[in-house]
Scaffold this active site. Structure first.
Site, PDB file in Angstrom:
ATOM      1  N   PRO A 101      27.073  29.317 -16.771  1.00  0.00           N
ATOM      2  CA  PRO A 101      28.391  29.623 -17.329  1.00  0.00           C
ATOM      3  C   PRO A 101      29.457  29.637 -16.220  1.00  0.00           C
ATOM      4  O   PRO A 101      29.211  30.155 -15.134  1.00  0.00           O
ATOM      5  CB  PRO A 101      28.215  31.019 -17.932  1.00  0.00           C
ATOM      6  N   GLY A 107      27.628  31.985 -10.097  1.00  0.00           N
ATOM      7  CA  GLY A 107      27.672  31.057  -8.961  1.00  0.00           C
ATOM      8  C   GLY A 107      27.728  29.601  -9.381  1.00  0.00           C
ATOM      9  O   GLY A 107      27.141  28.738  -8.729  1.00  0.00           O
ATOM     10  N   ASP A 152      26.948  33.345  -2.127  1.00  0.00           N
ATOM     11  CA  ASP A 152      26.578  32.485  -3.262  1.00  0.00           C
ATOM     12  C   ASP A 152      25.871  31.218  -2.786  1.00  0.00           C
ATOM     13  O   ASP A 152      24.802  30.858  -3.283  1.00  0.00           O
ATOM     14  CB  ASP A 152      27.827  32.077  -4.066  1.00  0.00           C
TER      15      ASP A 152
HETATM   16  O1  PMV Z   1      31.971  36.366  -8.742  1.00  0.00           O
HETATM   17  P1  PMV Z   1      30.749  35.963  -7.983  1.00  0.00           P
HETATM   18  O2  PMV Z   1      29.466  36.255  -8.646  1.00  0.00           O
HETATM   19  O3  PMV Z   1      30.818  34.581  -7.439  1.00  0.00           O
HETATM   20  O4  PMV Z   1      30.613  36.929  -6.710  1.00  0.00           O
HETATM   21  C1  PMV Z   1      31.590  37.118  -5.792  1.00  0.00           C
HETATM   22  C2  PMV Z   1      31.112  38.095  -4.781  1.00  0.00           C
HETATM   23  C3  PMV Z   1      32.216  38.658  -3.919  1.00  0.00           C
HETATM   24  O5  PMV Z   1      31.594  39.560  -3.005  1.00  0.00           O
HETATM   25  C4  PMV Z   1      33.221  39.407  -4.763  1.00  0.00           C
HETATM   26  C5  PMV Z   1      32.943  37.568  -3.150  1.00  0.00           C
HETATM   27  C6  PMV Z   1      32.114  36.932  -2.065  1.00  0.00           C
HETATM   28  O6  PMV Z   1      32.519  35.840  -1.617  1.00  0.00           O
HETATM   29  O7  PMV Z   1      31.095  37.479  -1.624  1.00  0.00           O
END
Ligand code: PMV
Length: 321
Positions: A101, A107, A152
């Site tokens: 999604p 990710g 990610d």
């Molecule tokens: O929104 P997601 O699942 O891609 O996660 C982002 C995680 C953060 O810590 C908010 C940003 C990052 O780059 O680590």
């Protein structure tokens, strides 16, 4: 020449998001129920060097040269070419399909980049090592997310549970006792870049407060790490709930995410939290086998659009219900 394919999973962050951007540790897990697949088919009869790129999930079907140079897909291809010292691709069709999604904390962007970079390097006859795929994906993540921590691209490249901290070697986790996570999608998409930027603005206004919150998140993450390696996460969900409260304090939760966390716990989850950038996206809940259905039903009647149940084991294996 047969078509060449490569896939990449999705991911979720178990704990430590946002603080990870400020150099603290975070834990991420691959989610194999969702994935991206890139298939590349040589087109020897086509105009020399013509690359058609098709990605139905973003309504894209175009000649590669029609994309701006900083488009993430074009950039990925350029980085792979650069890494392999290739000047131009042979004529081909690149098709990217994904069940990850979009904008929901799974990710999706890193999953697309990893699968594309892998498929492309295989297609060119020089499969790149994970370390190069990871670096390329990090570069492309910057286009998507501004100042990403790198978590990610790392968890998705290696498709294994990791403890990630900027500037330190990746720690692959050997999870002692498997556990079950219910992942519930709040039906509201959000921009990680905007959420990270919002936190940065608030941090700049009150560094002492935010540094302390990041420190407390780091402490929880360290405890979760200990539990994963030596204990039983199934009984330690309260640590995740504590992480959720800290994320609320840094301003990235929403009423619907809070409601879903509360509903999951009331229905028997040992703990729950938002996962990822926040502002929408997913919550995750640690559940026992006996409470999966109850927790899932409670989440569905409290705003969840979709549920994925994942069994986390030491080797990153996951099963699907
Ligand atoms: O929104 P997601 O699942 O891609 O996660 C982002 C995680 C953060 O810590 C908010 C940003 C990052 O780059 O680590």
């Amino acid at each position: 020449m047969p078509a060449i394919s490569a896939t990449a999973p999705g991911k979720i962050i178990l704990c430590g998001e946002h603080a990870v951007v400020y150099g603290k540790p975070a834990i991420a897990l691959p989610v194999i129920q969702v994935r991206t697949k890139t298939t590349i088919l040589a087109k020897p009869a086509a105009l020399s060097g013509k690359v058609q790129i098709i990605a139905p999930s973003i309504n894209l079907d175009t000649d590669l040269t029609h994309l701006p140079e900083d488009h993430p897909l074009r950039k990925t291809i350029a980085l792979v070419e650069q890494e392999l010292h290739v000047n131009a691709l042979p004529a081909c069709e690149i098709r990217i399909t994904t069940t990850v999604p979009l904008g929901a904390g799974f990710g999706s962007s890193a999953s697309v980049t990893v699968s594309l970079a892998r498929a492309l390097s295989n297609f060119l006859g020089h499969p790149l090592p994970d370390s190069s795929i990871n670096l390329i994906t990090y570069e492309v993540e910057k286009i998507h997310h501004g100042t990403p921590s790198g978590i990610d691209n790392t968890v998705i490249t290696y498709a294994a549970p990791i403890l990630f901290q900027k500037g330190y070697p990746i720690k692959f986790l050997d999870v002692l006792n498997g556990f079950i996570l219910v992942i519930a999608d709040s039906a509201s998409a959000s921009s990680t870049a905007e959420m990270v930027e919002g936190v940065r603005e608030r941090w700049q206004e009150d560094k002492a407060k935010y540094d302390q919150l990041f420190e407390r998140i780091a402490l929880v993450t360290t405890q979760v790490y200990e539990v994963l390696c030596k204990g039983n996460m199934a009984n330690s969900g309260a640590l995740l709930t504590e992480n959720h409260h800290l994320l609320r304090e840094i301003g990235v939760s929403t009423p619907i995410l809070d409601q879903m966390v509360k509903a999951a716990i009331e229905a028997g989850a040992s703990g729950a939290k938002l996962s990822g950038g926040g502002g929408g996206g997913n919550i995750i809940a640690v559940v026992s086998p006996g409470s999966v259905d109850r927790v899932s039903a409670a989440l569905l009647s409290n705003g969840a659009r979709n549920i994925i149940v994942t069994a986390i084991s030491g080797k990153g294996d996951s099963t699907h219900e």
